[in-house]
Write a protein that holds these residues in place. Sequence first.
Motif, PDB file in Angstrom:
ATOM      1  N   LYS A 587       0.835  -1.202   0.000  1.00 21.17           N
ATOM      2  CA  LYS A 587       0.000   0.000   0.000  1.00 21.17           C
ATOM      3  C   LYS A 587       0.874   1.258   0.000  1.00 21.17           C
ATOM      4  N   TRP A 602     -11.510   0.274 -15.654  1.00 17.62           N
ATOM      5  CA  TRP A 602     -11.195   1.350 -14.729  1.00 17.62           C
ATOM      6  C   TRP A 602     -12.426   2.210 -14.472  1.00 17.62           C
ATOM      7  N   ASN A 603     -12.391   2.917 -13.353  1.00 15.31           N
ATOM      8  CA  ASN A 603     -13.404   3.913 -13.015  1.00 15.31           C
ATOM      9  C   ASN A 603     -12.710   5.240 -12.777  1.00 15.31           C
ATOM     10  N   VAL A 605     -12.758   8.394 -10.726  1.00 16.34           N
ATOM     11  CA  VAL A 605     -13.336   8.738  -9.428  1.00 16.34           C
ATOM     12  C   VAL A 605     -13.092  10.210  -9.135  1.00 16.34           C
ATOM     13  N   GLY A 624       0.836   5.600 -11.151  1.00 15.76           N
ATOM     14  CA  GLY A 624      -0.169   5.802 -10.118  1.00 15.76           C
ATOM     15  C   GLY A 624       0.344   5.379  -8.761  1.00 15.76           C
ATOM     16  N   LEU A 627      -3.657   2.148  -3.739  1.00  7.48           N
ATOM     17  CA  LEU A 627      -4.591   2.578  -2.699  1.00  7.48           C
ATOM     18  C   LEU A 627      -4.803   1.509  -1.641  1.00  7.48           C
ATOM     19  N   TYR A 635      -5.419  -2.235  -5.690  1.00  6.25           N
ATOM     20  CA  TYR A 635      -6.135  -1.147  -6.355  1.00  6.25           C
ATOM     21  C   TYR A 635      -5.147  -0.013  -6.585  1.00  6.25           C
ATOM     22  N   VAL A 636      -5.139   0.513  -7.803  1.00  4.25           N
ATOM     23  CA  VAL A 636      -4.217   1.586  -8.173  1.00  4.25           C
ATOM     24  C   VAL A 636      -5.008   2.795  -8.641  1.00  4.25           C
ATOM     25  N   ARG A 637      -4.619   3.977  -8.163  1.00 10.23           N
ATOM     26  CA  ARG A 637      -5.184   5.229  -8.695  1.00 10.23           C
ATOM     27  C   ARG A 637      -4.106   5.899  -9.530  1.00 10.23           C
ATOM     28  N   ARG A 642      -8.143   7.818 -12.712  1.00  7.97           N
ATOM     29  CA  ARG A 642      -8.691   6.484 -12.971  1.00  7.97           C
ATOM     30  C   ARG A 642      -8.223   5.504 -11.905  1.00  7.97           C
ATOM     31  N   GLU A 643      -9.107   4.607 -11.517  1.00 11.77           N
ATOM     32  CA  GLU A 643      -8.756   3.569 -10.553  1.00 11.77           C
ATOM     33  C   GLU A 643      -9.009   2.205 -11.178  1.00 11.77           C
ATOM     34  N   GLU A 645      -8.350  -2.280 -10.645  1.00  9.74           N
ATOM     35  CA  GLU A 645      -7.968  -3.396  -9.791  1.00  9.74           C
ATOM     36  C   GLU A 645      -7.094  -4.362 -10.578  1.00  9.74           C
TER      37      GLU A 645
END
Length: 740
Positions: A587, A602-603, A605, A624, A627, A635-637, A642-643, A645
């Motif tokens: 993390k 991706w999303n 956010v 990124g 997270l 999980y990467v931002r 964009r995020e 998994e």
Amino acid sequence: MILKGFIDHIIFRNPENTYTVLSLNSDDGGDYICVGMLPELDKGERVSFEGDLKDTAKYGVQFSISAFSISAMDDMESVFRYLSSGAVKGIGPGLAKRITARFGDDTFRIMEEEPERLAEIKGISLRKAIAISEAFEAKAGSRQAISFLSQYDITPNLGQKIYEKYKDGIYEVVKTNPYRLIEDINGVGFKSADRIASAVGIPEDSEYRIRSAILYLLAETAESGSMCMEETRLIEKAGELLKQEEFLIAAQLDALSIERRIIRETESGRILVYSEKAYFAEAETARLLSELDVPDHTEMSRVYDDIKKLEKKEGILLEDAQREAVVCAITHSISVITGGPGTGKTTITKLIIRYFRDKGSDITLAAPTGRAAKRMSEATGCEAKTIHRLLGAGALGDKGPVSGFEHDADNPIETDIVILDEMSMVDIYIFRSLLRALVPGTRIILIGDADQLPSVGPGAVLKDIISSGCFEVSGLKKIYRQSEASAIVRNAHEVIEGRHIDLKKKSEDFFLIDQNTAERVIQGIIYLAGKKLPGHLSCSPLDIQVMTPMRKGVLGVENLNVRLQEAMNPPDRTKREIGTPNGLLRKNDKVMQTKNDYDMEWNLVGQRGMVSESGKGVFNGDIGRILSVSSESVYVRFDDGREAEYKGEALSELELAYAITIHKSQGSEYRAVILPLLSGPRMLMNRNLLYTAITRAKEMVCILGSPRTVEDMIDNETEEKRDTGLKRRLQEIKSLGAAD
């Protein structure tokens, strides 16, 4: 050591990467926890594992599997144990007992060859007998194939892909032409296929082997940036790889040429060889770009008047060269604006946008990477997208996910003008995809720095377009007043012009710390990146980017990332971590995507945690922060919000990014850049590389290492030479048009 026995039960299996934890009842009477990459195995199966016992702090003693085989179940006890485990759908312990009692050691043969005889057992109808047989064969076929491939060092995960492609035909492919795997299966290279071919006895002078080597070398040259290879060099390299006579290789070159799987062209007395893919990418790019080049009938005097009015309105006074660049962009359907830092490219871009907006035109801004698009948005005040997002990478069609891009010739981008920034890092394939999505009449303005390193992907698109002489090019050289105070800008121009910079002078934004050992350089990097610069610049350590010419070595990316992770994000009980093929991730780690993945979901956010947009596709060079981490995924931002998994095989696409290669920095800008420059291969330590590194910094450049190394880089004019043909193709199309 070797363990043989029966699988008692499966504790854990990750279907994405085949990592398995199981309990084994060993023939020696012991019970072992075994871990490794394995095909889908079932309780009751008899196996043989090769590996080592390891005592882990977290899980205790485990047997780490390095090789495996699935043993034939040819005795009644083994057959009963397997069938009673529930591995075959429709058979439980009771039914397994009746089947083995009826057929004994012949049970598996009956299930495979005479499944209808299972109906002789009370409680099994003919339909159920066939269903049981089909379920048994489906499992057996996959396991046998993966076990068969494992002897050639093919991993279970890759073996499953191969089996799904060929099914039972896999054995024929492997025995007759394993080189087919290279073309059909992503992840199989020439060396893997060649190893299999050698093991099954395929002759070293086989035409399949020679052809595959030729195509492999052309693919390899594309990975190094070139679109083609000189034929004499190709024959020489193939001879070295195959240990075969050159006349045999020349014969297969002829055969591949006849089949149009390779294309030969003559240029300046050299015969150049293209793969089919590379040849048509270049040819189509030249054609599409030329089709966009249509006459513009804008009245020049009115343009100058409008620009002067805009200058007055915006409080800007352009220099003559800047004004001419704006005029060229307005009065030509295709134009190029190129220049180094501080030469006014951003000012010009903003004025061009304002001009066309006032005329009611639709303008689209794009850049190759998320960081470059974000920087373009901040500089212009207008939305900019990555080229991939603009084209709709991984968009959903009416029937689910589709390959390629949403926008193409059949569904073009609805816009009047496309302004494309950081053009130096755009490769031939993504540029072709963009051109496919534009209709004649769309104006395209290409902005970049021709002195930057070429794109990571194949081609030298910007340089070829400029040197072709087919389009209007505005070259900006002068550093303007607002940038003169910046030592970063001044020194960047000194470097690219081949002049030594004053490294003894320590300005506020550019300085060198003289160090003579790699360990002292590393300690300096850790101090600057982790403590000194974040406090000095009031920023996060993640805004400081360490950039190095190399991947390997003490001052290479791989070692620096391990050391920086230890110092900047050390392990503790609050941070979960996960092992990946590229090392340990935890993390808060800074990470980079290492390949284009068009299927990654991706999303986007927003600030309040709401998803404002969803899509598919993450791309080589995206950076990124992690997270969160679970036992199976992270999980990467990314920088643009964009995020995504990452789990299973996708985890192999991530690597630490506390340090990155200078090549991977293209299109990005960082608050501060730290450059370890002590020594390195001459082919890497050149002027263009140093220039690119310096121009990535917004507020500070810090070099740790040897002043002599920096001076040698400035003196080394050697550039990465790429064999491309876009320039020639554009000139040929232009000359044909002139002749008509």
